[in-house]
Design a protein around this motif. Structure first.
Motif, PDB file in Angstrom:
ATOM      1  N   PRO A  57       0.820  -1.211   0.000  1.00 60.74           N
ATOM      2  CA  PRO A  57       0.000   0.000   0.000  1.00 60.74           C
ATOM      3  C   PRO A  57       0.852   1.258   0.000  1.00 60.74           C
ATOM      4  CG  PRO A  57      -0.016  -1.031   2.170  1.00 60.74           C
ATOM      5  CD  PRO A  57       0.684  -1.982   1.252  1.00 60.74           C
ATOM      6  N   SER A 118      -5.858  -2.203  -1.926  1.00 61.81           N
ATOM      7  CA  SER A 118      -4.521  -2.327  -1.351  1.00 61.81           C
ATOM      8  C   SER A 118      -3.769  -1.003  -1.361  1.00 61.81           C
ATOM      9  CB  SER A 118      -3.714  -3.387  -2.118  1.00 61.81           C
ATOM     10  OG  SER A 118      -2.385  -3.430  -1.641  1.00 61.81           O
ATOM     11  N   ARG A 121      -5.240   1.865   0.845  1.00 62.20           N
ATOM     12  CA  ARG A 121      -5.679   1.467   2.186  1.00 62.20           C
ATOM     13  C   ARG A 121      -5.339   2.512   3.242  1.00 62.20           C
ATOM     14  NH1 ARG A 121      -2.440  -3.461   3.867  1.00 62.20           N
ATOM     15  NH2 ARG A 121      -3.321  -4.195   1.906  1.00 62.20           N
TER      16      ARG A 121
END
Length: 239
Positions: A57, A118, A121
């Motif tokens: 991330p 992802s 995030r």
């Protein structure tokens, strides 16, 4: 989604049964005891599977820099100026490249929404809460929101309240509306951001990330449509 046994969860994650029990104990894996056995919530399991397979991330700063770049807001990317902007534009280009052409294949859709969940995030701390249904209208109209997410504008009908809230306002907000932590029955989604962070209310990329986190088929499909729209527009200006 349903539930799976501890043994099935261990097999899907490639770990031991004791490790699943450790995750249940520390709260990183949602589960329920039925009789003498634990059953693992499949949605919680899928989140862990995604995190183990998806890319690293972005930091909060990088995530918002990429969102700013998607709005062509290079002057608002950050204090590091052109170097940060160039990096954000490169990250954005890599993210949008798979969505330049219309996406119909279910596996490609899944890969794109997993990537969205992802890489973005860390843009905000997402909290799922529940309010009394009678309070939702007042809650939605509260002036402390940095921005209320308009899912209706994306074609997703929802009576829930979702928005971005400055960190310093969270405790008072939760207290004033008697909000409680929830999961499957949540009707309020708080995206907690720093007090100085612009949530880019008109950003298609940020809205796509919001929708992807709902994990429903309509929301995921719309998230990918937004990515495609943005990819086509970005390709024109980035030539």
């Amino acid at each position: 989604m349903g539930a799976v046994s501890v043994a099935q969860a261990a097999e899907r994650l490639g770990v031991s049964v004791p490790r699943i029990h450790q995750r249940i104990a520390d709260g990183s894996l949602s589960a329920e005891r039925i009789g003498s056995q634990w059953v693992v919530d499949e949605r919680s399991l899928l989140r862990i599977q995604e995190r183990s397979k998806a890319g690293r991330p972005y930091s909060a700063r990088s995530a918002w820099a990429v969102i700013a770049a998607s709005e062509d807001a290079r002057d608002r990317v950050g204090v590091s100026g052109l170097a940060v902007s160039a990096r954000a534009r490169a990250q954005l280009r890599r993210l949008l490249e798979p969505a330049v052409e219309p996406v119909a294949d279910e596996e490609v859709v899944r890969q794109l929404v997993v990537s969205l969940r992802s890489v973005f995030r860390n843009r905000a701390h997402r909290r799922l809460l529940r309010a009394a249904p009678a309070d939702l209208a007042d809650l939605r109209a509260d002036g402390r929101w940095a921005m209320v997410v308009d899912l209706g504008a994306s074609g997703i009908a929802s009576a829930d309240v979702e928005g971005y809230l400055a960190e310093s306002d969270v405790d008072g907000f939760v207290r004033d509306y008697l909000l409680v932590e929830a999961d499957n029955d949540a009707n309020v989604v708080l995206h907690v951001i720093s007090d100085s962070q612009d949530p880019y209310p008109n950003s298609r990329l940020r809205l796509a990330a919001d929708l992807a986190e709902h994990r429903g088929p309509r929301e995921e499909a719309r998230a990918v449509e937004l990515l495609h729209e943005l990819a086509v527009a970005w390709k024109e200006v980035d030539r």
